[in-house]
Design an enzyme around this catalytic site. Structure first.
Site, PDB file in Angstrom:
ATOM      1  N   GLU A 144       0.852  -1.190   0.000  1.00 26.94           N
ATOM      2  CA  GLU A 144       0.000   0.000   0.000  1.00 26.94           C
ATOM      3  C   GLU A 144       0.892   1.245   0.000  1.00 26.94           C
ATOM      4  OE1 GLU A 144      -2.451   1.521  -0.697  1.00 26.94           O
ATOM      5  OE2 GLU A 144      -4.003   1.570   0.834  1.00 26.94           O
ATOM      6  N   ASP A 145       0.382   2.333  -0.525  1.00 26.74           N
ATOM      7  CA  ASP A 145       1.188   3.555  -0.576  1.00 26.74           C
ATOM      8  C   ASP A 145       1.288   4.221   0.799  1.00 26.74           C
ATOM      9  OD1 ASP A 145      -1.525   4.225  -0.630  1.00 26.74           O
ATOM     10  OD2 ASP A 145      -1.357   5.666  -2.261  1.00 26.74           O
TER      11      ASP A 145
ATOM     12  N   ASP B 133      -3.301   6.041   6.470  1.00 24.59           N
ATOM     13  CA  ASP B 133      -3.688   7.342   7.004  1.00 24.59           C
ATOM     14  C   ASP B 133      -4.652   7.073   8.172  1.00 24.59           C
ATOM     15  OD1 ASP B 133      -4.133  10.133   7.092  1.00 24.59           O
ATOM     16  OD2 ASP B 133      -5.683  10.036   5.579  1.00 24.59           O
TER      17      ASP B 133
ATOM     18  N   PHE C   2      -0.115  16.516   3.626  1.00 22.91           N
ATOM     19  CA  PHE C   2      -0.667  15.871   2.440  1.00 22.91           C
ATOM     20  C   PHE C   2       0.458  15.644   1.444  1.00 22.91           C
ATOM     21  CE2 PHE C   2      -2.756  15.232  -1.568  1.00 22.91           C
ATOM     22  CZ  PHE C   2      -3.674  14.259  -1.194  1.00 22.91           C
TER      23      PHE C   2
ATOM     24  N   ARG D 270       1.363  11.634  -9.747  1.00 20.91           N
ATOM     25  CA  ARG D 270       1.757  10.249  -9.432  1.00 20.91           C
ATOM     26  C   ARG D 270       3.114   9.891 -10.012  1.00 20.91           C
ATOM     27  NH1 ARG D 270      -2.761   7.548  -7.323  1.00 20.91           N
ATOM     28  NH2 ARG D 270      -4.767   8.136  -8.215  1.00 20.91           N
TER      29      ARG D 270
HETATM   30  P1  IMP Z   1      -6.942   5.522   4.916  1.00 21.63           P
HETATM   31  O1  IMP Z   1      -8.038   4.567   4.576  1.00 21.63           O
HETATM   32  O2  IMP Z   1      -7.472   6.799   5.524  1.00 21.63           O
HETATM   33  O3  IMP Z   1      -5.834   4.917   5.726  1.00 21.63           O
HETATM   34  O4  IMP Z   1      -6.342   6.059   3.574  1.00 21.63           O
HETATM   35  C1  IMP Z   1      -5.631   5.307   2.767  1.00 21.63           C
HETATM   36  C2  IMP Z   1      -5.636   5.882   1.348  1.00 21.63           C
HETATM   37  O5  IMP Z   1      -5.857   7.303   1.305  1.00 21.63           O
HETATM   38  C3  IMP Z   1      -4.286   5.660   0.785  1.00 21.63           C
HETATM   39  O6  IMP Z   1      -4.214   4.408   0.161  1.00 21.63           O
HETATM   40  C4  IMP Z   1      -4.122   6.800  -0.177  1.00 21.63           C
HETATM   41  O7  IMP Z   1      -4.603   6.418  -1.437  1.00 21.63           O
HETATM   42  C5  IMP Z   1      -4.964   7.899   0.381  1.00 21.63           C
HETATM   43  N1  IMP Z   1      -4.127   8.899   1.097  1.00 21.63           N
HETATM   44  C6  IMP Z   1      -3.967   9.042   2.426  1.00 21.63           C
HETATM   45  N2  IMP Z   1      -3.123  10.043   2.731  1.00 21.63           N
HETATM   46  C7  IMP Z   1      -2.725  10.553   1.538  1.00 21.63           C
HETATM   47  C8  IMP Z   1      -1.807  11.616   1.171  1.00 21.63           C
HETATM   48  O8  IMP Z   1      -1.187  12.304   2.009  1.00 21.63           O
HETATM   49  N3  IMP Z   1      -1.670  11.837  -0.158  1.00 21.63           N
HETATM   50  C9  IMP Z   1      -2.324  11.115  -1.113  1.00 21.63           C
HETATM   51  N4  IMP Z   1      -3.155  10.100  -0.816  1.00 21.63           N
HETATM   52  C10 IMP Z   1      -3.357   9.827   0.497  1.00 21.63           C
HETATM   53 MG    MG Z   2      -4.112   4.026  -1.793  1.00 20.79          MG
END
Ligand code: IMP
Ligand code: MG
Length: 178
Positions: free
Chosen positions: A101-102, A105, A155, A168
């Site tokens: 996963e990238d 958050d 961000f 990207r």
């Molecule tokens: P979560 O479900 O809130 O943990 O978010 C996960 C997804 O939100 C990641 O797989 C990203 O695609 C996106 N995301 C969260 N933070 C960022 C950021 O700082 N920049 C870009 N995408 C983000």
């Molecule tokens: Mg993602």
């Protein structure tokens, strides 16, 4: 939101830094799995760079799978709702699975995916590996098994991560003041 240009992105993890951390992660994985086959699951679209660069450094047999989830929609705040755009997977029973996963958050995506896989399959082993960990934003109690970098509440874009579909392709991770 006004248009952001590349000049406004402040580099935080350069391609050299990323490459060095991926070498370290790969070394651990190569030692841990040795010659055991793994199923690497790339979570599109954000993890595409991380996935291709990391798996090139891995020495065990690998099957590569792609799924597509979305949670952010547009803008810079997590919706907390996970949208499974495409989650077709092969039979993972008895397999060693690593999810790539990238960024973690709020943690909702990681939690959704871990529950999905463990509900549908009896995997031999499971690891959630994230390029970035934004620990301070966590809403659910979940942590990656491995990650490359921890970051505070910024961000980020680049190296797979986007703002409304842009940036990207940068070979570094940078942040945008919001
Ligand atoms: P979560 O479900 O809130 O943990 O978010 C996960 C997804 O939100 C990641 O797989 C990203 O695609 C996106 N995301 C969260 N933070 C960022 C950021 O700082 N920049 C870009 N995408 C983000
Ligand atoms: Mg993602």
């Amino acid at each position: 939101m006004e248009t952001i240009t590349k000049k406004e992105i402040k580099p935080i993890f350069t391609s050299e830094m990323i490459n060095k951390r991926l070498d370290e992660l790969a070394k651990i994985l190569n030692e841990e799995y040795k010659d055991k086959e793994i199923y690497a699951i790339c979570v599109l679209k954000g993890s595409v760079m991380f996935t291709v660069d990391l798996i090139k450094k891995l020495t065990m047999p690998i099957k590569l799978e792609f799924i597509r989830l979305s949670s952010y929609g547009s803008g810079t705040k997590s919706s907390g709702k996970v949208n499974a755009v495409d989650i077709k997977l092969p039979d993972l029973n008895g397999k060693n699975v690593i999810v790539l996963e990238d960024i973690i958050d709020t943690g909702h995506t990681a939690q959704f995916l871990s529950e999905f896989i463990n509900h549908n399959f009896k995997v031999a082993s499971y690891k959630f590996i994230s390029l970035l960990d934004k620990k301070c934003r966590r809403e659910v109690d979940i942590n990656p098994d491995m990650y490359a970098f921890e970051i505070d509440d910024k961000f980020l874009v680049g190296y797979g991560l986007d703002l409304d579909g842009n940036f990207r392709n940068l070979d570094y991770v940078g942040y945008i003041e919001t």
